[in-house]
Design a protein around this motif. Sequence first.
Motif, PDB file in Angstrom:
ATOM      1  N   LYS A 220       3.983 -16.778  -4.099  1.00  0.00           N
ATOM      2  CA  LYS A 220       3.217 -16.074  -3.347  1.00  0.00           C
ATOM      3  C   LYS A 220       2.054 -16.372  -3.298  1.00  0.00           C
ATOM      4  O   LYS A 220       1.101 -16.183  -3.971  1.00  0.00           O
TER       5      LYS A 220
ATOM      6  N   ASP B  37      -0.954 -11.846  -0.580  1.00  0.00           N
ATOM      7  CA  ASP B  37       0.254 -11.184  -0.581  1.00  0.00           C
ATOM      8  C   ASP B  37       0.617 -10.352  -2.033  1.00  0.00           C
ATOM      9  O   ASP B  37       0.894  -9.316  -1.628  1.00  0.00           O
TER      10      ASP B  37
ATOM     11  N   GLN C 228      -2.394  -7.356  -1.699  1.00  0.00           N
ATOM     12  CA  GLN C 228      -1.937  -6.439  -0.862  1.00  0.00           C
ATOM     13  C   GLN C 228      -0.888  -5.748  -1.131  1.00  0.00           C
ATOM     14  O   GLN C 228      -0.649  -4.494  -0.862  1.00  0.00           O
ATOM     15  N   LYS C 229       0.132  -6.546  -1.397  1.00  0.00           N
ATOM     16  CA  LYS C 229       1.225  -5.398  -2.931  1.00  0.00           C
ATOM     17  C   LYS C 229       0.420  -4.985  -3.514  1.00  0.00           C
ATOM     18  O   LYS C 229       0.952  -2.978  -4.255  1.00  0.00           O
ATOM     19  N   GLU C 230       0.334  -5.099  -4.699  1.00  0.00           N
ATOM     20  CA  GLU C 230      -0.997  -4.323  -5.041  1.00  0.00           C
ATOM     21  C   GLU C 230      -1.378  -2.992  -5.013  1.00  0.00           C
ATOM     22  O   GLU C 230      -1.872  -1.978  -5.642  1.00  0.00           O
TER      23      GLU C 230
ATOM     24  N   ILE D 297      -0.986  -1.480  -1.896  1.00  0.00           N
ATOM     25  CA  ILE D 297       0.240  -0.700  -1.436  1.00  0.00           C
ATOM     26  C   ILE D 297       0.772   0.380  -2.456  1.00  0.00           C
ATOM     27  O   ILE D 297       0.661   1.062  -2.448  1.00  0.00           O
ATOM     28  N   ARG D 298       0.789  -0.748  -3.868  1.00  0.00           N
ATOM     29  CA  ARG D 298       1.475  -0.181  -4.688  1.00  0.00           C
ATOM     30  C   ARG D 298       0.538   0.917  -5.158  1.00  0.00           C
ATOM     31  O   ARG D 298       0.541   1.922  -5.903  1.00  0.00           O
TER      32      ARG D 298
ATOM     33  N   GLY E  53       2.204  -1.180   6.185  1.00  0.00           N
ATOM     34  CA  GLY E  53       2.522  -1.680   4.454  1.00  0.00           C
ATOM     35  C   GLY E  53       3.279  -0.523   3.803  1.00  0.00           C
ATOM     36  O   GLY E  53       4.126  -1.203   3.055  1.00  0.00           O
TER      37      GLY E  53
ATOM     38  N   TYR F 187       7.215  -1.648   2.061  1.00  0.00           N
ATOM     39  CA  TYR F 187       7.488  -1.583   0.444  1.00  0.00           C
ATOM     40  C   TYR F 187       8.518  -0.806   0.984  1.00  0.00           C
ATOM     41  O   TYR F 187       9.292  -0.860   0.081  1.00  0.00           O
TER      42      TYR F 187
ATOM     43  N   GLU G 181      11.720  -2.327   1.308  1.00  0.00           N
ATOM     44  CA  GLU G 181      12.470  -2.821   0.315  1.00  0.00           C
ATOM     45  C   GLU G 181      12.810  -2.266  -0.993  1.00  0.00           C
ATOM     46  O   GLU G 181      13.625  -2.613  -1.385  1.00  0.00           O
ATOM     47  N   ARG G 182      12.168  -1.303  -1.502  1.00  0.00           N
ATOM     48  CA  ARG G 182      12.713  -0.731  -2.591  1.00  0.00           C
ATOM     49  C   ARG G 182      14.085   0.235  -2.111  1.00  0.00           C
ATOM     50  O   ARG G 182      15.254   0.066  -2.999  1.00  0.00           O
TER      51      ARG G 182
END
Length: 199
Positions: A4, A8, A11-13, A15-16, A59, A63, A66-67
Amino acid sequence: MGRKSLTDVRQKEIIRSFYRVARKIGLENTSIAKVADEMGISNGLVMHYFKTRDDLLIGLNEYILERHLNIITSRENGVIDSWESLENLIKNLFSRKWNRYFDDGVFYSCYALIYRKKDFNESFRNYLESLHRVLYDKLKEARAGGVICNENLEELTEIIFALIDGAYYYLGMFTDREQAYEKQVNLYIKHTLSLFITA
């Protein structure tokens, strides 16, 4: 499989972190500044990856998808090649396992945005259509394996999801240890299973 990109991952960090803050103080109170505080970074760094809060909301919606896809595609469900595996899938869909993957308060706050934000409405519709496609594929597996004989799987998928969405909304008012909760879940599962035509 390629690695990744740093974008990416970052961005995921973010969003979390957005999700964690929303769980604590509510989605409507969650801002880019509060996400930056949570992460110990500058607002500008968050905005480098997400120009606006609306971009961050999209975003977050991805997420959620995906979950939630984890419930239907988990190894626990496997291939739907017997009545028992189909029954297990339906029980999982009506279970509180969704809560392990995503907080209900944040989810329903996201849902409310479909009435106010056009981009979010489209994103949320795509999210739901993705979930429907995955269930549809599972039902195709069941039909290919001779577990069910239903002809119109598209319609069946829509009906099952309407039951799940309505049930889940209502069941949110109960704890899963209440007798009333168990009674309602069993009722929904029983009626969903009655939709399947077997040989």
